[in-house]
Design an enzyme around this catalytic site. Structure first.
Site, mmCIF file in Angstrom:
data_model
loop_
_atom_site.group_PDB
_atom_site.id
_atom_site.type_symbol
_atom_site.label_atom_id
_atom_site.label_comp_id
_atom_site.label_asym_id
_atom_site.label_seq_id
_atom_site.Cartn_x
_atom_site.Cartn_y
_atom_site.Cartn_z
ATOM 1 N N PHE A 100 0.862 -1.175 0.000
ATOM 2 C CA PHE A 100 0.000 0.000 0.000
ATOM 3 C C PHE A 100 0.900 1.227 0.000
ATOM 4 O O PHE A 100 1.611 1.495 0.968
ATOM 5 C CB PHE A 100 -0.928 0.055 1.207
ATOM 6 C CG PHE A 100 -1.817 1.281 1.170
ATOM 7 C CD1 PHE A 100 -2.968 1.282 0.410
ATOM 8 C CD2 PHE A 100 -1.468 2.432 1.847
ATOM 9 C CE1 PHE A 100 -3.769 2.415 0.327
ATOM 10 C CE2 PHE A 100 -2.257 3.570 1.780
ATOM 11 C CZ PHE A 100 -3.401 3.556 1.023
ATOM 12 N N ASP A 147 9.579 2.910 1.600
ATOM 13 C CA ASP A 147 8.406 3.714 1.940
ATOM 14 C C ASP A 147 8.222 3.658 3.457
ATOM 15 O O ASP A 147 7.681 2.698 3.994
ATOM 16 C CB ASP A 147 7.174 3.168 1.214
ATOM 17 C CG ASP A 147 5.909 3.961 1.511
ATOM 18 O OD1 ASP A 147 5.889 4.706 2.513
ATOM 19 O OD2 ASP A 147 4.925 3.817 0.766
ATOM 20 N N LYS A 169 3.154 11.762 6.607
ATOM 21 C CA LYS A 169 2.357 11.629 7.819
ATOM 22 C C LYS A 169 2.962 12.377 9.003
ATOM 23 O O LYS A 169 2.762 13.561 9.164
ATOM 24 C CB LYS A 169 2.087 10.157 8.106
ATOM 25 C CG LYS A 169 1.253 9.502 6.983
ATOM 26 C CD LYS A 169 0.654 8.204 7.394
ATOM 27 C CE LYS A 169 -0.089 7.536 6.227
ATOM 28 N NZ LYS A 169 -1.259 8.306 5.764
#
Length: 410
Positions: free
Chosen positions: A146, A231, A260
């Site tokens: 994801f 990531d 984030k």
């Protein structure tokens, strides 16, 4: 139309349902205020936030240092665009690069933008440095990944919910099983420019690979002249007990993707971080973002970097994560509905026996007990509380999860 029995929550949700595209299925709670690890809804009920906005609120809601940095910058200048320099961006980039032992930063806004940026950088590096023929570059990704929901990113997703009905899909990607070094080795060819992976797969259910996997990927990519792109958008910036989760196994990728928590829970901030021999392939005009690197984002991001530089939050995540994991492992041993626990630091995935309940049902019952968590892939729930959570609060979470499972068992 409302009735006398409608609550503030009902009315707020009705307005959202009538006005918003239905691309999310949130729990029926309407947050009004928040502080530290707790949020309060429109009716005054308090909840322990065990999602932390998918790790975007690692430092807690409204951390005083981050709020102060944002307020100070709001009084000065918030947006200039990269058409000009600003006095916050240079220090932010310099200190973020130093935190990760790299040389350069490409600032963006969202995690998906960081991923898209890295794809462009990897392809340009492949053509300009490695010598891959134009339009032939391949990037290897992992099954169960994801990385976001843009059209390019969902092109290499194997999650039908994210992918179905959004084609045609972008070519140039090859997917191999997560954790399978032999499959990765077979997939690499002369046109491969990068391997893009999550050091810990978050949306898949906090899947932690064997400790040998990432070092093997690093060795293989180095040997075959292929970039390794990590990531760390959810896993990074203190969440797993290290600055980035790659540190847990001593691996240094060519590019880190951050997002984030880099915005401190205040503004969207993301970045690609690497060395000059890779990020230096970009030329003026080839890539950009109106808001990427804006003064407000850079000021908040700089304060985030300085907070991480002390090591305090990484240590808290490690110590508190061990406490949480101990409680959850004991709960699994009780054989009342937890069938597996995985994780690192303050980030865990808990598999619930699907014959007992779905992850959604468990999260709804936890919500009614004052705890907010998120389900994924049917019967898995994730816990990722802010790093300012306390030991007593974590013990309470385990106790309440036990009570929910016993309740479900009747």
């Amino acid at each position: 139309m409302t009735t006398s029995t409608d609550t503030s929550t009902d009315r707020a949700i009705a307005v959202e349902d009538a006005s918003l595209a239905h691309n999310y299925h949130p729990l029926p709670i309407v947050v009004a205020t928040a502080e530290g690890a707790w949020v309060t809804d429109v009716e005054g009920h308090r909840y322990l936030d065990c999602l932390a906005a998918y790790s975007a609120v690692n430092f807690g809601h409204g951390h005083p240092r981050l709020v102060e940095a944002a307020k100070a910058q709001l009084d000065r200048v918030t947006l200039t665009s990269r058409a000009f320099h600003n006095d916050q961006l240079g220090p932010f980039a310099q200190e973020l690069a130093a935190l990760l032992g790299k040389q350069m930063v490409l600032p963006m806004n969202t995690g998906a933008e960081a991923v898209e940026s890295a794809i462009k950088v990897a392809r340009a590096w492949g053509y300009r440095v490695k010598g891959v023929a134009q339009n032939a570059a391949k990037i290897i990704v992992m099954d169960g990944n994801f990385h976001g929901r843009t059209t390019t990113i969902i092109s290499f997703s194997n999650d039908p919910e994210a992918r179905a009905d959004f084609g045609p899909y972008t070519p140039g990607f090859v997917s191999v099983p997560y954790g399978d070094v032999d499959a990765l080795a077979r997939a690499i060819d002369d046109d491969t420019v990068a391997v893009l992976l999550e050091p810990i797969q978050g949306e898949a259910g906090v899947v932690v690979p064997d400790p040998s996997f990432l070092p093997a990927v690093r060795a293989l990519t180095t040997e075959r002249t292929v970039l390794m792109i990590a990531d760390e958008i959810q896993a990074g910036l203190g969440r797993t007990g290290a600055t980035v989760s790659s540190d847990l196994v001593g691996v240094v990728p060519d590019l880190y993707l951050l997002g984030k928590a880099l915005g401190g829970g205040i503004v969207p901030v993301s970045a690609v971080v690497g060395d000059r021999d890779v990020l230096g392939v970009l030329r003026p005009g080839e890539h950009g973002s109106t808001f990427g690197g804006n003064p407000l984002a850079a000021a908040v991001g700089l304060e985030v970097v300085r907070m991480l530089a002390t090591g305090e939050f990484q240590k808290r995540a490690s110590v508190l994560g061990a406490r949480l994991r101990s409680g959850l492992d004991a709960l699994e041993a009780e054989a009342i509905g937890v069938v597996a626990v995985r994780g690192a630091g303050l980030w865990v995935g808990i598999d619930i026996d699907p014959a007992l309940a779905s992850g959604r049902e468990v999260c709804e019952r936890l919500m009614r007990r004052g705890i907010l968590a998120k389900d994924t892939h049917g019967s898995t729930i994730r816990l990722a509380p802010p790093l300012v959570v306390t030991e007593d609060e974590l013990d309470w979470v385990v106790s309440e999860l036990r009570a929910v499972l016993q309740e479900l068992r009747g």
